[in-house]
Design a protein around this motif. Sequence first.
Motif, PDB file in Angstrom:
ATOM      1  N   LYS A 177     -21.517  26.343  -7.049  1.00 30.62           N
ATOM      2  CA  LYS A 177     -20.445  26.005  -6.103  1.00 30.62           C
ATOM      3  C   LYS A 177     -21.041  25.475  -4.807  1.00 30.62           C
ATOM      4  O   LYS A 177     -20.555  24.516  -4.211  1.00 30.62           O
ATOM      5  CB  LYS A 177     -19.596  27.253  -5.810  1.00 30.62           C
ATOM      6  N   LYS A 178     -22.131  26.152  -4.391  1.00 27.56           N
ATOM      7  CA  LYS A 178     -22.790  25.764  -3.151  1.00 27.56           C
ATOM      8  C   LYS A 178     -23.352  24.342  -3.272  1.00 27.56           C
ATOM      9  O   LYS A 178     -23.257  23.532  -2.341  1.00 27.56           O
ATOM     10  CB  LYS A 178     -23.919  26.762  -2.853  1.00 27.56           C
ATOM     11  N   LEU A 180     -22.244  21.919  -5.222  1.00 25.56           N
ATOM     12  CA  LEU A 180     -21.156  20.947  -5.138  1.00 25.56           C
ATOM     13  C   LEU A 180     -20.639  20.820  -3.720  1.00 25.56           C
ATOM     14  O   LEU A 180     -20.365  19.721  -3.235  1.00 25.56           O
ATOM     15  CB  LEU A 180     -20.016  21.356  -6.080  1.00 25.56           C
ATOM     16  N   ASN A 181     -20.541  21.988  -3.042  1.00 23.68           N
ATOM     17  CA  ASN A 181     -20.039  21.952  -1.665  1.00 23.68           C
ATOM     18  C   ASN A 181     -20.960  21.153  -0.754  1.00 23.68           C
ATOM     19  O   ASN A 181     -20.498  20.506   0.184  1.00 23.68           O
ATOM     20  CB  ASN A 181     -19.880  23.368  -1.121  1.00 23.68           C
ATOM     21  N   SER A 182     -22.279  21.186  -1.069  1.00 22.14           N
ATOM     22  CA  SER A 182     -23.214  20.431  -0.210  1.00 22.14           C
ATOM     23  C   SER A 182     -22.967  18.932  -0.347  1.00 22.14           C
ATOM     24  O   SER A 182     -23.379  18.144   0.501  1.00 22.14           O
ATOM     25  CB  SER A 182     -24.653  20.785  -0.583  1.00 22.14           C
ATOM     26  N   TYR A 183     -22.306  18.527  -1.439  1.00 20.85           N
ATOM     27  CA  TYR A 183     -21.915  17.124  -1.579  1.00 20.85           C
ATOM     28  C   TYR A 183     -20.460  16.891  -1.155  1.00 20.85           C
ATOM     29  O   TYR A 183     -19.914  15.814  -1.338  1.00 20.85           O
ATOM     30  CB  TYR A 183     -22.096  16.668  -3.033  1.00 20.85           C
ATOM     31  N   GLY A 184     -19.836  17.957  -0.657  1.00 21.90           N
ATOM     32  CA  GLY A 184     -18.460  17.835  -0.208  1.00 21.90           C
ATOM     33  C   GLY A 184     -17.450  17.731  -1.343  1.00 21.90           C
ATOM     34  O   GLY A 184     -16.362  17.216  -1.172  1.00 21.90           O
ATOM     35  N   ILE A 185     -17.840  18.244  -2.545  1.00 21.57           N
ATOM     36  CA  ILE A 185     -16.918  18.199  -3.684  1.00 21.57           C
ATOM     37  C   ILE A 185     -16.262  19.578  -3.821  1.00 21.57           C
ATOM     38  O   ILE A 185     -16.951  20.594  -3.763  1.00 21.57           O
ATOM     39  CB  ILE A 185     -17.678  17.823  -4.973  1.00 21.57           C
ATOM     40  N   GLU A 186     -14.983  19.626  -4.000  1.00 22.20           N
ATOM     41  CA  GLU A 186     -14.123  20.812  -4.102  1.00 22.20           C
ATOM     42  C   GLU A 186     -14.000  21.592  -2.798  1.00 22.20           C
ATOM     43  O   GLU A 186     -14.506  21.215  -1.782  1.00 22.20           O
ATOM     44  CB  GLU A 186     -14.588  21.763  -5.198  1.00 22.20           C
TER      45      GLU A 186
END
Lengths: 186, 166
Positions: A177-178, A180-186
């Motif tokens: 999750k982290k 993906l979040n670092s790419y600003g996804i979800e």
Amino acid sequence: MKEIVKRTKLEIAKSPEGLEGPGFFATKLEDVIGLARANSLWPLPFATSCCGIEFMATMASNYDLARFGSERLSFSPRQADMLMVMGTIAKKMGPILRQVYEQMAEPKWVLSVGACASSGGIFDTYSVLQGIDRIIPVDVYVPGCPPRPEQIIDGVLKIQELVKNESLRRRDSPEYKKLLNSYGIE
Amino acid sequence: MSAQLLETVTTKINTRLPDAIEVAEMSYDFPVFTIKHDKIHAVLKFLKEDADLNFHFLTDLTGIQSPDEKQLGVIYHLHNFPKNLRIRLKTFFDINKPEIPTATDIYPAANWMERETYDFFGVRFKGHPNLVRILNVDEMDIFPLRKEYPLEDQTRDDKSDKMFGR
């Protein structure tokens, strides 16, 4: 006349480790699923330039990616497992590539083929994205300008190794999750 | 043949629009006219509407920045199909006030070419119906082909100045 040597140890898909006996075979569900996934990866070709031409050779009879279970190209991101980015990605195309990635269902893998997709390549210029890993996470990079079909196949085999050895819980993990979040996804 | 064309066009423009031409010269075998930027619209209109000259086709329109970097220019390539005659027009103006009238009312084909010239050089064509970026991303805040902006992507940090001549 030369004798034809018959190869008997040809393995199509190596069976995972497990307990074997007469009439039964026991192993981990994770390994079986990994084996199934790895040998039926549906690629989504995102081909924009010469690497895409090499990919056509990779799919054709000489190199034949179908030998590794990837003959079924999926032109819908929703039914694809592996995004193959082949070619220069302009900054204007960045959001489209990202949208395609977001539309793919989990689990999904990304193969970055060639110098341009991996780093911008020779196009160090205002209009070109300097590597697709600036907008989406990449699993395997294939170097080359353009890479030969053997190299693309090698990249797909590297992805297969990742697929086989991936934990079933990875996609639910906080680390993922982290990422993906670092790419600003979800 | 082309030298003769240079003479004919120069005479015609000078009769109709005196002082419009700054320079009329042959560039190799091609007639090139440098026109004052406040007269360019009238000259284009005349060249198209004059029955004898009949430059009815705009082959190309693009921008240029002069080597001293203080001037911007626009180049027009015109073509007369029936007689197969071609000429080139140039016009230069101050880079701090890059404004010239649009050619879209004379040549509708100028629409996208002027948008491209605006996109890359920041030339504002007064009267253009839709002067927005055409090729680059909409969020871009520079005019990338002007010499004051670097060509390379500015977000890379893995290239050292020593190796890549930045």
